[in-house]
Design an enzyme around this catalytic site. Structure first.
Site, PDB file in Angstrom:
ATOM      1  N   GLN A 179       0.835  -1.200   0.000  1.00 25.14           N
ATOM      2  CA  GLN A 179       0.000   0.000   0.000  1.00 25.14           C
ATOM      3  C   GLN A 179       0.871   1.253   0.000  1.00 25.14           C
ATOM      4  OE1 GLN A 179      -2.351   1.771   3.317  1.00 25.14           O
ATOM      5  NE2 GLN A 179      -4.088   1.281   1.992  1.00 25.14           N
TER       6      GLN A 179
ATOM      7  N   CYS B 234      -6.740   7.136   4.730  1.00 24.56           N
ATOM      8  CA  CYS B 234      -6.114   7.424   6.019  1.00 24.56           C
ATOM      9  C   CYS B 234      -6.372   8.869   6.427  1.00 24.56           C
ATOM     10  CB  CYS B 234      -4.615   7.176   5.907  1.00 24.56           C
ATOM     11  SG  CYS B 234      -3.779   7.518   7.429  1.00 24.56           S
TER      12      CYS B 234
ATOM     13  N   GLY C 272      -9.589  -6.002   9.127  1.00 25.71           N
ATOM     14  CA  GLY C 272      -8.442  -5.329   9.724  1.00 25.71           C
ATOM     15  C   GLY C 272      -8.213  -5.735  11.160  1.00 25.71           C
TER      16      GLY C 272
HETATM   17  C1  FMN Z   1      -3.410   0.427  13.948  1.00 26.23           C
HETATM   18  C2  FMN Z   1      -4.097   0.633  12.646  1.00 26.23           C
HETATM   19  C3  FMN Z   1      -3.376   1.085  11.564  1.00 26.23           C
HETATM   20  C4  FMN Z   1      -3.996   1.260  10.321  1.00 26.23           C
HETATM   21  N1  FMN Z   1      -3.227   1.630   9.252  1.00 26.23           N
HETATM   22  C5  FMN Z   1      -3.792   1.657   8.013  1.00 26.23           C
HETATM   23  C6  FMN Z   1      -3.003   1.865   6.848  1.00 26.23           C
HETATM   24  O1  FMN Z   1      -1.774   2.012   6.911  1.00 26.23           O
HETATM   25  N2  FMN Z   1      -3.630   1.878   5.651  1.00 26.23           N
HETATM   26  C7  FMN Z   1      -4.986   1.673   5.526  1.00 26.23           C
HETATM   27  O2  FMN Z   1      -5.519   1.654   4.412  1.00 26.23           O
HETATM   28  N3  FMN Z   1      -5.747   1.474   6.605  1.00 26.23           N
HETATM   29  C8  FMN Z   1      -5.187   1.458   7.835  1.00 26.23           C
HETATM   30  N4  FMN Z   1      -5.968   1.202   8.936  1.00 26.23           N
HETATM   31  C9  FMN Z   1      -7.434   1.043   8.754  1.00 26.23           C
HETATM   32  C10 FMN Z   1      -7.788  -0.409   8.496  1.00 26.23           C
HETATM   33  O3  FMN Z   1      -7.172  -0.876   7.317  1.00 26.23           O
HETATM   34  C11 FMN Z   1      -9.296  -0.583   8.332  1.00 26.23           C
HETATM   35  O4  FMN Z   1      -9.723   0.168   7.224  1.00 26.23           O
HETATM   36  C12 FMN Z   1     -10.089  -0.122   9.561  1.00 26.23           C
HETATM   37  O5  FMN Z   1      -9.471  -0.569  10.751  1.00 26.23           O
HETATM   38  C13 FMN Z   1     -11.523  -0.659   9.485  1.00 26.23           C
HETATM   39  O6  FMN Z   1     -11.536  -2.069   9.316  1.00 26.23           O
HETATM   40  P1  FMN Z   1     -11.711  -3.088  10.556  1.00 26.23           P
HETATM   41  O7  FMN Z   1     -12.967  -2.690  11.274  1.00 26.23           O
HETATM   42  O8  FMN Z   1     -11.780  -4.447   9.930  1.00 26.23           O
HETATM   43  O9  FMN Z   1     -10.506  -2.915  11.434  1.00 26.23           O
HETATM   44  C14 FMN Z   1      -5.373   1.014  10.180  1.00 26.23           C
HETATM   45  C15 FMN Z   1      -6.099   0.548  11.276  1.00 26.23           C
HETATM   46  C16 FMN Z   1      -5.481   0.356  12.497  1.00 26.23           C
HETATM   47  C17 FMN Z   1      -6.286  -0.162  13.666  1.00 26.23           C
END
Ligand code: FMN
Length: 316
Positions: A53, A83, A217
């Site tokens: 990414q 982000c 995620g």
């Molecule tokens: C610690 C952390 C770091 C993240 N870093 C990124 C990132 O670098 N790029 C990205 O697209 N999303 C990032 N996210 C967002 C996740 O990819 C995801 O979109 C978000 O947590 C919602 O999905 P989930 O409910 O399955 O966690 C991050 C999330 C967390 C918790």
């Protein structure tokens, strides 16, 4: 996920599922191209299929970063349009790009021209006061026009003023239905949904409803065994027994040995293993032994073996 899905985490997750597509943390194009930080691309051959990414908003710089990523062996190059952090906004990338789909289209067109692997986009449904029902289809039309065929939609807005990045993952409400509507409207796009999906049951239901993919995620990080061990069978239809967290721990031991002999620290690997037994007998002792022991001087794979023996005793 920044600071979470580093190469050690991905190596572990790959032991749990052969088929799930893994993503790197976001790597910024300026860091790679202007900063020369190509070590950020280091990964193990075992991690495939793995997507890099990128963050950025300069088409030429993103094209060069994509080229470096493809040359390093990544199977897909993904552009982050989701982000919300301040640091990222100041560099004009991440979710703020939802405001400028024409620029995103130029970025992905330049990236596509630079590499043969898939160029994909991860986006939100909108930002701030935008109306997702208007801006999301417009955004998707722009990137489709630029040749993108795969997109991952985090099914909530990002609020760029007043919310921390962490709050931006929970507070703006989820709208899974809107993502489903986008699939109906953009049938030729491969659309994956993301946000709040915490079990394979939920993932299967979303796939059955017509979505092409599900990105998980936080749940995959905190309960990797629940999400990944049965994923090959249930999601990808691969026959055979599910993987187990115990087998993954044993397979991590040589990896840990080589990480330590290369000068690394045990904790850099084991911090990603703390959730392996979440919800299973012995989970608490496992987590405690690893988190307390792995930063002690000289700590090595014996600690992991001892913690695993503890889990086996708790399960007996
Ligand atoms: C610690 C952390 C770091 C993240 N870093 C990124 C990132 O670098 N790029 C990205 O697209 N999303 C990032 N996210 C967002 C996740 O990819 C995801 O979109 C978000 O947590 C919602 O999905 P989930 O409910 O399955 O966690 C991050 C999330 C967390 C918790």
């Amino acid at each position: 996920m920044m600071d979470w899905t580093d190469r050690h985490c991905r190596y572990l997750h790959r032991l749990l599922s052969r088929r799930a597509l893994l993503y790197t943390e976001m790597v910024t194009a300026p860091a790679l191209v202007r900063g020369g930080a190509v070590h950020l691309l280091d990964h193990s051959p075992q991690e495939h299929p793995v997507a890099l990414q990128l963050g950025g908003s300069d088409p030429a710089e993103l094209a060069e970063a994509a080229r470096l990523g493809a040359r390093a062996g990544y199977d897909e190059i993904n552009l982050n349009c989701g982000c919300p952090s301040d640091r990222v906004q100041s560099g004009t990338f991440g979710a703020v790009l939802m405001r400028d789909p024409a620029l995103v289209a130029r970025c992905v067109a330049a990236m596509r021209a630079a590499v043969d692997v898939y160029v994909t986009v991860k986006c939100r449904i909108g930002v701030d006061e935008q109306d997702p029902e208007v801006v999301l289809p417009d955004f998707l039309s722009h990137i489709r026009e630029a040749g993108v065929r795969r997109v991952i939609i985090h099914a909530r807005k990002a609020w760029l003023q007043g919310l921390s990045p962490k709050e931006n993952r929970d507070i703006p409400p989820l709208d899974h239905d809107l993502v489903g509507q986008m699939k109906a409207r953009f049938a030729d796009l491969h659309i994956s949904i993301n946000g709040g999906i915490a079990s394979l049951d939920e993932a299967e239901a979303l796939l059955a409803a017509g979505l092409d993919g599900v990105m998980v995620g936080r749940a995959a990080y905190h309960q990797p065994a629940d999400i990944l061990c049965a994923a090959d069978r249930r999601i990808f239809g691969v026959p055979g027994p599910d993987t187990t967290p115990e087998a993954a721990v044993n397979a991590m031991l040589p990896y840990i040995e080589s990480h330590l002999s290369a000068g690394g620290r045990l904790n850099q690997v084991t911090r990603h293993m703390l959730g392996l037994f979440a919800g299973r007998p012995g989970a608490r002792a496992w987590r405690r032994m690893l988190s307390e022991g792995s930063t002690r001087p000289g700590a090595g794979p014996e600690l992991v073996e001892a913690a695993l023996a503890q889990v086996a005793r708790a399960a007996a």
